[in-house]
Design a protein around this motif. Structure first.
Motif, PDB file in Angstrom:
ATOM      1  N   ILE A 276       0.798  -1.307  -0.084  1.00 19.48           N
ATOM      2  CA  ILE A 276       0.058   0.105  -0.021  1.00 19.48           C
ATOM      3  C   ILE A 276       0.861   1.162  -0.002  1.00 19.48           C
ATOM      4  O   ILE A 276       1.921   1.396   1.022  1.00 19.48           O
ATOM      5  CB  ILE A 276      -1.081   0.025   1.111  1.00 19.48           C
ATOM      6  CG1 ILE A 276      -1.997  -1.013   1.116  1.00 19.48           C
ATOM      7  CG2 ILE A 276      -1.707   1.198   1.359  1.00 19.48           C
ATOM      8  CD1 ILE A 276      -2.747  -1.274   2.241  1.00 19.48           C
ATOM      9  N   ILE A 277       0.696   2.082  -0.908  1.00 18.20           N
ATOM     10  CA  ILE A 277       1.323   3.554  -1.040  1.00 18.20           C
ATOM     11  C   ILE A 277       0.737   4.547  -0.643  1.00 18.20           C
ATOM     12  O   ILE A 277      -0.602   4.699  -0.920  1.00 18.20           O
ATOM     13  CB  ILE A 277       1.667   3.856  -2.670  1.00 18.20           C
ATOM     14  CG1 ILE A 277       2.373   2.437  -3.056  1.00 18.20           C
ATOM     15  CG2 ILE A 277       2.701   4.863  -2.437  1.00 18.20           C
ATOM     16  CD1 ILE A 277       3.684   1.897  -2.496  1.00 18.20           C
ATOM     17  N   ALA A 278       1.136   5.326   0.236  1.00 17.25           N
ATOM     18  CA  ALA A 278       0.549   6.531   1.066  1.00 17.25           C
ATOM     19  C   ALA A 278       1.367   7.496   0.980  1.00 17.25           C
ATOM     20  O   ALA A 278       2.628   7.746   0.833  1.00 17.25           O
ATOM     21  CB  ALA A 278      -0.105   6.166   2.220  1.00 17.25           C
ATOM     22  N   GLN A 279       0.825   8.748   1.194  1.00 15.29           N
ATOM     23  CA  GLN A 279       1.486  10.105   1.360  1.00 15.29           C
ATOM     24  C   GLN A 279       1.069  10.776   2.489  1.00 15.29           C
ATOM     25  O   GLN A 279      -0.403  10.894   2.732  1.00 15.29           O
ATOM     26  CB  GLN A 279       1.570  10.905  -0.055  1.00 15.29           C
ATOM     27  CG  GLN A 279       1.845  10.190  -1.025  1.00 15.29           C
ATOM     28  CD  GLN A 279       2.077  11.223  -2.469  1.00 15.29           C
ATOM     29  OE1 GLN A 279       0.936  11.907  -2.381  1.00 15.29           O
ATOM     30  NE2 GLN A 279       2.921  10.760  -3.326  1.00 15.29           N
ATOM     31  N   GLN A 280       1.732  11.615   3.191  1.00 17.48           N
ATOM     32  CA  GLN A 280       1.218  12.215   4.271  1.00 17.48           C
ATOM     33  C   GLN A 280       0.502  13.561   3.948  1.00 17.48           C
ATOM     34  O   GLN A 280       0.710  14.417   2.717  1.00 17.48           O
ATOM     35  CB  GLN A 280       2.405  12.819   5.148  1.00 17.48           C
ATOM     36  CG  GLN A 280       2.221  13.544   6.424  1.00 17.48           C
ATOM     37  CD  GLN A 280       3.318  13.909   7.314  1.00 17.48           C
ATOM     38  OE1 GLN A 280       3.590  14.989   7.666  1.00 17.48           O
ATOM     39  NE2 GLN A 280       4.261  12.734   7.584  1.00 17.48           N
TER      40      GLN A 280
ATOM     41  N   PRO B   3      -6.760  10.625  10.181  1.00 19.12           N
ATOM     42  CA  PRO B   3      -5.592  10.090   9.107  1.00 19.12           C
ATOM     43  C   PRO B   3      -4.845  11.226   8.997  1.00 19.12           C
ATOM     44  O   PRO B   3      -4.926  12.302   8.712  1.00 19.12           O
ATOM     45  CB  PRO B   3      -6.448   9.695   7.988  1.00 19.12           C
ATOM     46  CG  PRO B   3      -7.546  10.756   8.109  1.00 19.12           C
ATOM     47  CD  PRO B   3      -7.899  11.242   9.532  1.00 19.12           C
ATOM     48  N   ALA B   4      -3.368  10.535   9.077  1.00 23.45           N
ATOM     49  CA  ALA B   4      -2.416  11.584   8.755  1.00 23.45           C
ATOM     50  C   ALA B   4      -1.883  11.413   7.249  1.00 23.45           C
ATOM     51  O   ALA B   4      -1.208  12.217   6.786  1.00 23.45           O
ATOM     52  CB  ALA B   4      -1.112  11.467   9.761  1.00 23.45           C
ATOM     53  N   LEU B   5      -2.303  10.578   6.642  1.00 24.10           N
ATOM     54  CA  LEU B   5      -1.975   9.964   5.539  1.00 24.10           C
ATOM     55  C   LEU B   5      -3.125   9.947   4.647  1.00 24.10           C
ATOM     56  O   LEU B   5      -4.190   9.767   4.733  1.00 24.10           O
ATOM     57  CB  LEU B   5      -1.258   8.783   5.504  1.00 24.10           C
ATOM     58  CG  LEU B   5      -0.018   8.506   6.596  1.00 24.10           C
ATOM     59  CD1 LEU B   5       0.489   7.095   6.100  1.00 24.10           C
ATOM     60  CD2 LEU B   5       0.953   9.533   6.199  1.00 24.10           C
ATOM     61  N   ASP B   6      -2.729  10.049   3.199  1.00 26.09           N
ATOM     62  CA  ASP B   6      -3.702   9.755   2.166  1.00 26.09           C
ATOM     63  C   ASP B   6      -3.105   8.371   1.380  1.00 26.09           C
ATOM     64  O   ASP B   6      -2.358   8.362   1.039  1.00 26.09           O
ATOM     65  CB  ASP B   6      -3.516  10.730   1.089  1.00 26.09           C
ATOM     66  CG  ASP B   6      -4.358  12.225   1.668  1.00 26.09           C
ATOM     67  OD1 ASP B   6      -5.409  12.045   2.248  1.00 26.09           O
ATOM     68  OD2 ASP B   6      -3.743  13.138   1.337  1.00 26.09           O
ATOM     69  N   THR B   7      -4.033   7.258   1.489  1.00 29.67           N
ATOM     70  CA  THR B   7      -3.850   6.107   0.988  1.00 29.67           C
ATOM     71  C   THR B   7      -4.073   6.528  -0.615  1.00 29.67           C
ATOM     72  O   THR B   7      -4.877   6.501  -0.940  1.00 29.67           O
ATOM     73  CB  THR B   7      -4.944   5.264   1.469  1.00 29.67           C
ATOM     74  OG1 THR B   7      -4.717   5.189   3.020  1.00 29.67           O
ATOM     75  CG2 THR B   7      -4.474   3.694   1.027  1.00 29.67           C
ATOM     76  N   LYS B   8      -2.981   5.952  -1.316  1.00 28.65           N
ATOM     77  CA  LYS B   8      -2.856   6.263  -2.641  1.00 28.65           C
ATOM     78  C   LYS B   8      -3.319   5.036  -3.602  1.00 28.65           C
ATOM     79  O   LYS B   8      -4.092   5.113  -4.449  1.00 28.65           O
ATOM     80  CB  LYS B   8      -1.736   6.819  -3.275  1.00 28.65           C
ATOM     81  CG  LYS B   8      -1.306   8.009  -2.387  1.00 28.65           C
ATOM     82  CD  LYS B   8      -2.130   9.169  -2.574  1.00 28.65           C
ATOM     83  CE  LYS B   8      -1.922  10.036  -3.802  1.00 28.65           C
ATOM     84  NZ  LYS B   8      -2.331  11.233  -3.897  1.00 28.65           N
ATOM     85  N   PHE B   9      -2.473   4.025  -3.314  1.00 27.55           N
ATOM     86  CA  PHE B   9      -2.819   2.963  -4.337  1.00 27.55           C
ATOM     87  C   PHE B   9      -2.021   1.547  -3.724  1.00 27.55           C
ATOM     88  O   PHE B   9      -0.950   1.791  -2.806  1.00 27.55           O
ATOM     89  CB  PHE B   9      -2.299   3.255  -5.882  1.00 27.55           C
ATOM     90  CG  PHE B   9      -0.869   3.756  -5.922  1.00 27.55           C
ATOM     91  CD1 PHE B   9       0.044   3.026  -6.153  1.00 27.55           C
ATOM     92  CD2 PHE B   9      -0.844   5.244  -6.034  1.00 27.55           C
ATOM     93  CE1 PHE B   9       1.249   3.419  -6.282  1.00 27.55           C
ATOM     94  CE2 PHE B   9       0.365   5.732  -6.480  1.00 27.55           C
ATOM     95  CZ  PHE B   9       1.352   4.776  -6.389  1.00 27.55           C
ATOM     96  N   ILE B  10      -2.007   0.538  -4.794  1.00 25.90           N
ATOM     97  CA  ILE B  10      -1.096  -0.716  -4.555  1.00 25.90           C
ATOM     98  C   ILE B  10      -0.334  -0.542  -5.334  1.00 25.90           C
ATOM     99  O   ILE B  10      -0.578  -0.437  -6.696  1.00 25.90           O
ATOM    100  CB  ILE B  10      -2.065  -2.125  -4.392  1.00 25.90           C
ATOM    101  CG1 ILE B  10      -3.246  -1.998  -3.364  1.00 25.90           C
ATOM    102  CG2 ILE B  10      -1.330  -3.153  -4.663  1.00 25.90           C
ATOM    103  CD1 ILE B  10      -2.690  -2.239  -2.027  1.00 25.90           C
TER     104      ILE B  10
END
Length: 222
Positions: A2-6, A111-118
């Motif tokens: 799982i890729i996420a960004q703050q 949430p501190a992050l935005d979940t972007k994609f796999i």
């Protein structure tokens, strides 16, 4: 993975503006690998918000903790003592982790992050989406290249008319997935497999009908 960004620090600060003591919970899983929610990122975020609040004349107390994973109840349970006297919990995990914390604790969880994609790593510091979570994998038919997520139109039977010189019409920086598939199957000597016509995609395996579940009856412990 799982890729996420703050999220922007200002946005996170607004979520906990009325809180005096906050727990920042990192995750040693996927988000640590993609440098968004590991121990370092958790400590930096907590420090940045303490400084911001001190400058505003509204001091913030912080507690930091790195969970092995936030998507497993056994690891979330270990937080009971950590968060017992805080006003809010800031989760540096994917959206699954945020929900697990919210289910266990009667606390304001944000949430501190935005979940972007796999996806996976291309080079250090860069990740690309590789899987669309469609629930019906066809990679054995396409040489290990996913047409669902890597084709801009999720086409199952060859390239569209917009493909030119191996590039997608969306952008010259995007490879045509079906050109990649063709080249791969040709290299493997399996072009004949592309002659089979694929039926319409059964998207009900992807999302329709509420949250999906996967069960291994042989390992369940009630």
């Amino acid at each position: 993975m799982i890729i996420a960004q703050q999220k922007p620090v200002q946005d996170i600060a607004a979520m906990i503006a009325d809180c005096q003591k906050v727990a920042f919970i990192g995750c040693a899983g996927c988000v640590a690998v993609c440098l968004a929610g590991g121990e370092k990122e958790t400590e930096i975020l907590a420090s940045a918000l303490r400084i911001m609040r001190r400058l505003q004349g509204n001091p913030l107390q912080t507690v930091t903790y790195l969970a092995t994973r936030q998507c497993d109840p056994e690891y979330v349970a270990a937080l009971d003592e950590v968060v017992k006297d805080v006003d809010a919990i800031v989760s540096l995990a994917c959206g699954v982790g945020v929900q697990y914390l919210a289910e266990r604790f009667d606390k304001w969880v944000v949430p501190a992050l935005d979940t972007k994609f796999i996806g996976g790593s291309v080079v250090h510091g860069r990740w690309e989406e590789k899987c669309g979570l469609c629930g019906d994998c066809v990679l054995h038919k396409t040489g290990g290249i996913c047409p669902i997520i890597r084709c801009s139109k999720s086409i199952l039977n060859g390239p569209c008319g917009g493909s030119q010189y191996g590039k997608c019409e969306v952008s010259k920086d995007v490879d045509c997935a079906w050109q990649l598939i063709y080249d791969r199957m040709k290299k493997l000597g399996k072009l004949d497999k592309l002659l089979a016509i694929e039926p319409f995609k059964d998207w009900s395996k992807s999302r329709d009908g509420g949250p999906r579940r996967a069960t291994r009856e042989d390992v369940i412990i009630e």
